[in-house]
Design a protein around this motif. Structure first.
Motif, PDB file in Angstrom:
ATOM      1  N   ARG A  59       0.819  -1.214   0.000  1.00 55.39           N
ATOM      2  CA  ARG A  59       0.000   0.000   0.000  1.00 55.39           C
ATOM      3  C   ARG A  59       0.850   1.259   0.000  1.00 55.39           C
ATOM      4  N   TYR A  60       2.086   1.137  -0.378  1.00 59.17           N
ATOM      5  CA  TYR A  60       2.986   2.288  -0.332  1.00 59.17           C
ATOM      6  C   TYR A  60       2.500   3.378  -1.288  1.00 59.17           C
ATOM      7  N   PRO A  61       2.888   4.627  -1.022  1.00 61.85           N
ATOM      8  CA  PRO A  61       2.415   5.704  -1.897  1.00 61.85           C
ATOM      9  C   PRO A  61       2.887   5.466  -3.326  1.00 61.85           C
ATOM     10  N   ARG A  64       0.874   1.109  -8.009  1.00 60.37           N
ATOM     11  CA  ARG A  64      -0.075   0.919  -9.121  1.00 60.37           C
ATOM     12  C   ARG A  64       0.327  -0.320  -9.883  1.00 60.37           C
ATOM     13  N   CYS A  65      -0.609  -0.799 -10.704  1.00 58.17           N
ATOM     14  CA  CYS A  65      -0.209  -1.854 -11.644  1.00 58.17           C
ATOM     15  C   CYS A  65       0.548  -1.181 -12.789  1.00 58.17           C
ATOM     16  N   ASP A  66       1.365  -1.949 -13.486  1.00 55.34           N
ATOM     17  CA  ASP A  66       2.001  -1.351 -14.656  1.00 55.34           C
ATOM     18  C   ASP A  66       1.684  -2.145 -15.928  1.00 55.34           C
ATOM     19  N   ILE A  67       0.566  -2.848 -15.862  1.00 53.94           N
ATOM     20  CA  ILE A  67      -0.098  -3.382 -17.061  1.00 53.94           C
ATOM     21  C   ILE A  67      -1.399  -2.589 -17.122  1.00 53.94           C
ATOM     22  N   ILE A 192      15.716   3.047   0.734  1.00 52.96           N
ATOM     23  CA  ILE A 192      16.755   2.119   0.255  1.00 52.96           C
ATOM     24  C   ILE A 192      16.104   1.231  -0.802  1.00 52.96           C
ATOM     25  N   GLY A 193      16.653   1.276  -2.012  1.00 50.27           N
ATOM     26  CA  GLY A 193      16.129   0.416  -3.078  1.00 50.27           C
ATOM     27  C   GLY A 193      15.498   1.221  -4.192  1.00 50.27           C
ATOM     28  N   THR A 194      15.867   0.876  -5.411  1.00 49.79           N
ATOM     29  CA  THR A 194      15.337   1.590  -6.577  1.00 49.79           C
ATOM     30  C   THR A 194      14.826   0.602  -7.627  1.00 49.79           C
ATOM     31  N   GLY A 195      14.059  -0.401  -7.164  1.00 46.97           N
ATOM     32  CA  GLY A 195      13.302  -1.256  -8.072  1.00 46.97           C
ATOM     33  C   GLY A 195      11.951  -0.598  -8.320  1.00 46.97           C
ATOM     34  N   SER A 196      10.976  -1.380  -8.795  1.00 49.25           N
ATOM     35  CA  SER A 196       9.650  -0.815  -9.113  1.00 49.25           C
ATOM     36  C   SER A 196       9.036  -0.110  -7.907  1.00 49.25           C
ATOM     37  N   SER A 197       9.138  -0.742  -6.722  1.00 51.33           N
ATOM     38  CA  SER A 197       8.502  -0.148  -5.534  1.00 51.33           C
ATOM     39  C   SER A 197       9.161   1.177  -5.191  1.00 51.33           C
ATOM     40  N   ARG A 217      21.690   1.072  -5.016  1.00 52.09           N
ATOM     41  CA  ARG A 217      22.806   0.164  -5.308  1.00 52.09           C
ATOM     42  C   ARG A 217      22.911  -0.054  -6.817  1.00 52.09           C
ATOM     43  N   THR A 218      21.774  -0.336  -7.464  1.00 52.72           N
ATOM     44  CA  THR A 218      21.791  -0.544  -8.916  1.00 52.72           C
ATOM     45  C   THR A 218      20.747   0.344  -9.567  1.00 52.72           C
ATOM     46  N   PRO A 219      21.154   1.223 -10.481  1.00 56.28           N
ATOM     47  CA  PRO A 219      20.128   1.995 -11.187  1.00 56.28           C
ATOM     48  C   PRO A 219      19.326   1.079 -12.109  1.00 56.28           C
ATOM     49  N   THR A 336      16.313  -7.074 -18.676  1.00 57.08           N
ATOM     50  CA  THR A 336      16.845  -8.291 -18.047  1.00 57.08           C
ATOM     51  C   THR A 336      16.706  -8.212 -16.532  1.00 57.08           C
ATOM     52  N   LYS A 337      16.651  -6.982 -15.988  1.00 55.72           N
ATOM     53  CA  LYS A 337      16.091  -6.769 -14.662  1.00 55.72           C
ATOM     54  C   LYS A 337      14.735  -6.141 -14.966  1.00 55.72           C
ATOM     55  N   ARG A 338      13.752  -6.367 -14.132  1.00 56.02           N
ATOM     56  CA  ARG A 338      12.405  -5.890 -14.443  1.00 56.02           C
ATOM     57  C   ARG A 338      12.451  -4.383 -14.702  1.00 56.02           C
ATOM     58  N   ALA A 339      12.086  -3.965 -15.921  1.00 50.68           N
ATOM     59  CA  ALA A 339      12.041  -2.536 -16.234  1.00 50.68           C
ATOM     60  C   ALA A 339      10.869  -1.907 -15.483  1.00 50.68           C
ATOM     61  N   TYR A 386      12.305   0.769   3.478  1.00 47.70           N
ATOM     62  CA  TYR A 386      12.973  -0.313   2.755  1.00 47.70           C
ATOM     63  C   TYR A 386      12.126  -0.697   1.546  1.00 47.70           C
ATOM     64  N   ALA A 387      12.715  -0.489   0.365  1.00 46.97           N
ATOM     65  CA  ALA A 387      12.053  -0.942  -0.873  1.00 46.97           C
ATOM     66  C   ALA A 387      12.971  -1.979  -1.488  1.00 46.97           C
ATOM     67  N   THR A 388      13.310  -2.974  -0.656  1.00 42.54           N
ATOM     68  CA  THR A 388      14.432  -3.870  -0.983  1.00 42.54           C
ATOM     69  C   THR A 388      14.010  -5.185  -1.625  1.00 42.54           C
ATOM     70  N   GLY A 389      12.721  -5.329  -1.955  1.00 45.60           N
ATOM     71  CA  GLY A 389      12.324  -6.439  -2.811  1.00 45.60           C
ATOM     72  C   GLY A 389      11.917  -7.704  -2.098  1.00 45.60           C
ATOM     73  N   PHE A 390      11.897  -8.781  -2.874  1.00 41.19           N
ATOM     74  CA  PHE A 390      11.263 -10.022  -2.445  1.00 41.19           C
ATOM     75  C   PHE A 390      12.157 -11.233  -2.711  1.00 41.19           C
ATOM     76  N   SER A 501      19.468 -10.422 -11.412  1.00 45.21           N
ATOM     77  CA  SER A 501      18.100  -9.983 -11.163  1.00 45.21           C
ATOM     78  C   SER A 501      17.407 -10.943 -10.203  1.00 45.21           C
ATOM     79  N   TRP A 502      16.234 -10.507  -9.736  1.00 43.01           N
ATOM     80  CA  TRP A 502      15.463 -11.462  -8.931  1.00 43.01           C
ATOM     81  C   TRP A 502      14.886 -12.565  -9.812  1.00 43.01           C
ATOM     82  N   TYR A 503      14.774 -12.334 -11.139  1.00 42.67           N
ATOM     83  CA  TYR A 503      14.379 -13.437 -12.034  1.00 42.67           C
ATOM     84  C   TYR A 503      15.366 -14.594 -11.902  1.00 42.67           C
TER      85      TYR A 503
END
Ligand code: N01
Length: 873
Positions: A59-61, A64-67, A192-197, A217-219, A336-339, A386-390, A501-503
């Motif tokens: 529920r973070y600000p 949204r979906c990105d589809i 902390i973290g610059t993925g989708s979240s 850490r990774t753009p 190759t990392k989730r855009a 923390y937006a550090t993923g799953f 990637s997390w993939y």
């Protein structure tokens, strides 16, 4: 595979429920609905306080979906499509949650869901053929079928950062955001973290906070979402005929009904490339990347052009050049990392109170009581996000202690990476299903389409079991191994495995590095799942009521790109060559050659003429771009002694020239039926002799040659080696026979197994032989080199065979016969390839490994000679 006795003795008592489902997000809700519809009793167990799954927790600000929302929604209930109107192109988390709550209410699903109930263990009881489920509430529930529908990204990754527990300010996780919301007004905030979240939440946190510091850490690559109303053309398409729109989505590559590009990025001019990328940027859609070009995730050069385009945009948007550079990804290819899709993400870094800390330059040292220390700076904060993923895909499944047959836990069975059949089931865990599990398209597709497909498949499977008076289903070990191989084959022709990637499981320390989802496409995947059923549940053991039905087998054995090529050729309905005259067949083959990729650039190409056995022969010489002189390989093209030329095998020769760093001389020879046996063989031998005598004139190193050929050219290369042995020269130090014709006998199994469907057919081979040699001549070793009485003393050999080639077994037999005669032979059997695929440079990417091995063998043949010369000196 399970021993017979287990199934024969199983007692099939009545469990509490037919099916227990874990989760009540998109997957769990639809499962409950569908199971009920089919008359199964089902219970969903849900750790959260209400329905929603991902959309309950995240529920973070800015979430949204990105589809696009019209695509990211159920299709099973047509009424829903008219009664629910999405307010935006990309719906917000609250709107999606409301939608799921609406669905739950409409279909009265909550009555079968136990909320705030976390499954702790699930154990297969073989005596009763049931699963025993234990929850945090102490309850023990039994069920016949156990379905994990807990989502792919629902187990947050532990942030492995020193001092995490000591911060005394506010701590938030994007994946577990407080329901009350958070007010960052007047606060100093760290993300902390610059993925989708992170990318979605950073602009909104910045809008509130007094000060925002982003620790990156990774753009990541992100393109603007351009959120707003649903684009009119898409809405019109959807509303024109919703059922067909949905059906197109189901049969599309990514679960979204858009036409993907048929052209590669390097096949157009720079201006056109840029124009297409601008369109992607403007469209604001992740699948837009696939609309631009068809090889972005396949070809590093193509991908790099898009990387550079996006980097250019970042540099234009972000005013501080140092920050802009830090935001430019350079360590992975786009997608190759989730855009990501964003709203004002890069613009946010132009705000005075927002700062980016590049952890690559100044690593994060620890979290302190008051903030964060990097290796060179101390920061103080009021709140850390923390937006550090799953722990993606496997994490949520193995978080439950699942124990299958013989006391084996799923965690142990998957210790080296997940093993599944179709991403749906796993051997040793009967009646256990995963929705969008590892090995299925899941996160690489529109999740709602993939969820509906999995739920439909599982429910129909349970119905089929019931209809056939069966109760237990489990994949065979062979089927599972085949699918895992196929999943890897699909990934390995893409750029995905190159990224951390997390993939790939690379974001979780200690997690095995395995590509988790299936990249073959939702359409191809759906076809495979349907085919499994149509072939009587191929790859499954199904049992019950004293019956046991084993239907062992592998659903996909061809390399994925070979399969696609065959499907494309079948759609073209090409006329069979063997029904044409040789002239017409030659013209037709030339037309096909003209439209394929050209192969790599070489240093120089020279066309020339050399004396053959019955007149001049054309040749084409390929010289590497490296400094010469080079060793020389004489090459003979394929085409059944009737078709082909140095044009037909041009990309293959270029590729081998570059890879082996040797001069290739591709020699045309006289063709049948105008010039029958032994004209081609005599020409080939004459050519090798002449080239051997003119090595220095050709810019080559004096000394021995290697001969190489494909198909009929492989036959000629083998024959030339025998002729040279008999004649005492020229000096050949190695032979490379790629899918060679070595015998006129059609009785080997590969002719029966592969004689129809794989381009080179048995009738076509008949046609070639009929044109080339009278039956009386065919057993002559100059036509069938396998028939030679003595194969000793031949040059070292590499024999390459393709699994789905009628010629496979005669190639293998020649390798074996040479080895028995004391020749140093390597046999390279190519799994999943057909006769024509190994030479299809830049079309069949899965053939690149074989071409690398061929080139390595050529270099090795020459090195062995050089070693000998050095030893003699
Ligand atoms: O997680 P992520 P996410 N120190 O793993 C960094 C879906 N999703 O929650 O890349 C410092 O992508 C990590 O850095 P690095 C979507 O599929 C969808 O953002 O490992 N940094 C990375 O920058 C998405 O891909 C939507 O070097 C650390 C970030 O944290 C998936 O969920 C919205 C670190 C994690 O990024 C996951 O996205 C949101 C450490 N110790 C999510 N550990 C939609 O729009 C990790 N990081 C539908």
């Amino acid at each position: 595979m399970a021993p017979d006795s287990e199934f024969a003795n199983a007692s099939f008592g009545k469990p509490d429920f037919d099916v227990v489902v874990v989760g009540s997000g998109f997957a769990g809700l639809y499962l409950l609905h569908k199971l009920r519809e089919l008359g199964f009793s089902a219970k969903a167990l849900e750790a959260a306080g209400d329905v929603g799954g991902t959309w309950y927790w995240n529920r973070y600000p800015g979430a949204r979906c990105d589809i696009m929302s019209i695509d990211y929604s159920y299709s099973f209930d047509p009424d829903l499509e008219t009664e629910w109107q999405w307010s935006e192109k990309y719906a917000t988390q609250p709107e999606i949650l409301r939608y799921l709550q609406h669905v739950a209410a409409k279909h009265d699903l909550r009555r079968d869901i136990a909320f705030e109930t976390r499954v702790e263990s699930a154990t297969w009881d073989k005596d009763s053929s049931r699963w025993l489920i234990r929850t945090n509430r102490g309850a023990e529930i039994t069920c016949r079928y156990y379905v994990m529908a807990a989502g792919c990204l629902s187990k947050p990754k532990e942030p492995e950062i020193e001092g995490c527990d000591c911060f005394r300010g506010e701590v938030y996780y994007t994946s577990r955001w407080p329901h009350r919301g958070v007010d960052f007004t007047a606060k100093r905030v760290a993300v902390i973290g610059t993925g989708s979240s992170g990318i979605q939440s950073i602009p909104l946190i910045a809008a509130q906070a007094k000060q925002l510091t982003v620790f990156q850490r990774t753009p990541n690559f992100s393109i603007p979402a351009h959120n707003g109303p649903i684009p009119t053309h898409r809405l019109a398409d959807y509303e024109r005929d919703r059922a067909s729109y949905r059906e197109r989505g189901r049969w599309s590559r990514f679960g979204v009904p858009v036409e993907l590009s048929q052209i590669g990025a390097m096949q157009v001019s720079e201006d056109e490339r840029r124009a297409r990328y601008e369109a992607v940027w403007e469209a604001g859609e992740l699948v837009g990347i696939g609309l631009a070009f068809n090889d972005i995730i396949l070809n590093p050069k193509s991908n790099e052009t898009l990387c550079e385009f996006i980097r250019g945009k970042i540099r234009t948007i972000v005013t501080n050049p140092e920050t802009a550079e830090a935001l430019c990804p350079t360590d992975h290819y786009v997608a190759t990392k989730r855009a990501c899709l964003d709203t004002n993400y890069y613009e946010t870094y132009n705000l005075g109170h927002v700062r980016l800390v590049d952890l690559r330059k100044t690593p994060l040292a620890r979290i302190t009581e008051t903030g964060i220390d990097t290796t060179i700076e101390t920061f103080e904060f009021d709140a850390i996000v923390y937006a550090t993923g799953f722990d993606a895909m496997t994490g949520p499944i193995v978080a439950v202690n699942i124990t299958g047959r013989n006391g084996v836990t799923l965690r142990d069975r998957w210790a080296a990476g997940p093993l599944t059949y179709l991403g749906l089931m796993t051997t040793g865990f009967p009646n256990f299903f995963a929705v969008t599990g590892p090995g299925s398209p899941s996160v690489l597709s529109n999740m709602t389409v993939s969820i509906e497909q999995h739920v439909d498949w599982i429910c129909n499977c349970l119905k089929d079991l019931r209809d056939e008076n069966l109760e237990v289903i489990e994949p065979t070990a062979t089927a599972e191994a085949g699918w895992v191989q196929h999943v890897n084959d699909c990934a390995n022709i893409t750029l995905f495995p190159t990224a951390n990637s997390w993939y790939m499981g690379a974001n979780v320390p200690g997690k095995p590095r395995v590509f988790l989802p299936y990249i073959g496409g939702t359409d191809a995947y759906r076809t495979a799942c349907n085919e499994v059923v149509a072939r009587g549940y191929l790859g499954f053991v199904r049992s019950g009521s004293g019956q046991r039905r084993v239907n062992d087998g592998v659903i996909r054995r061809l390399q994925p790109d070979v399969q696609m090529l065959l499907e494309a050729m079948s759609a073209l309905n090409l006329p069979p060559l063997e029904e044409m005259s040789p002239e017409a067949a030659r013209a037709f083959s030339s037309e096909l050659s003209a439209v394929r990729p050209p192969g790599p650039e070489v240093g120089e190409i020279v066309d020339g003429v050399l004396p053959g056995a019955g007149g001049d022969l054309d040749y084409r010489l390929y010289r590497p771009a490296t400094a010469g002189p080079h060793r020389v390989v004489v090459y003979f093209h394929g085409g059944g002694w009737v078709l082909g030329s140095h044009d037909s095998d041009d990309p293959f020769c270029r590729d081998l020239c570059v890879r082996s760093n040797a001069v290739f001389v591709s020699v045309n020879y006289r063709h049948a039926p105008e010039h029958c046996f032994p004209a081609a063989a005599d020409d080939a031998f004459a050519a090798v002799r002449w080239i051997g005598d003119h090595l220095e004139t050709l810019g080559g190193v004096p000394g021995p040659l290697v001969v190489c050929g494909w198909s009929a050219g492989g036959n000629l290369a083998a024959v030339v080696c025998q002729m040279a042995r008999a004649a005492g020269g020229p000096n050949i130090c190695g032979q490379v026979l790629v899918a060679p014709v070595t015998d006129c006998d059609f009785s080997r199994p590969s002719y029966t197994e592969n004689g129809v469907d794989y381009v080179l057919t048995k009738p076509l081979m008949n046609w070639f032989w009929d044109h080339y040699a009278d039956p009386a001549n065919r057993t002559d070793p100059k036509a069938s080199p396998l028939r030679a009485n003595d194969l000793s003393g031949l040059p070292r050999a590499l024999v390459v065979t393709a699994e789905f080639d009628p010629l496979r077994d005669e190639g293998a037999a020649y390798a074996e016969a040479m080895a028995s005669a004391g020749v140093e032979v390597k046999h390279l059997p190519c799994r999943g390839q057909i006769h024509t695929s190994l030479t299809a440079v830049d079309m069949i990417l899965s053939g690149a490994g074989a071409r690398a091995e061929i080139s390595a063998a050529i270099r090795q043949f020459f090195h062995q000679v050089e070693d000998l010369v050095m030893r003699d000196n």
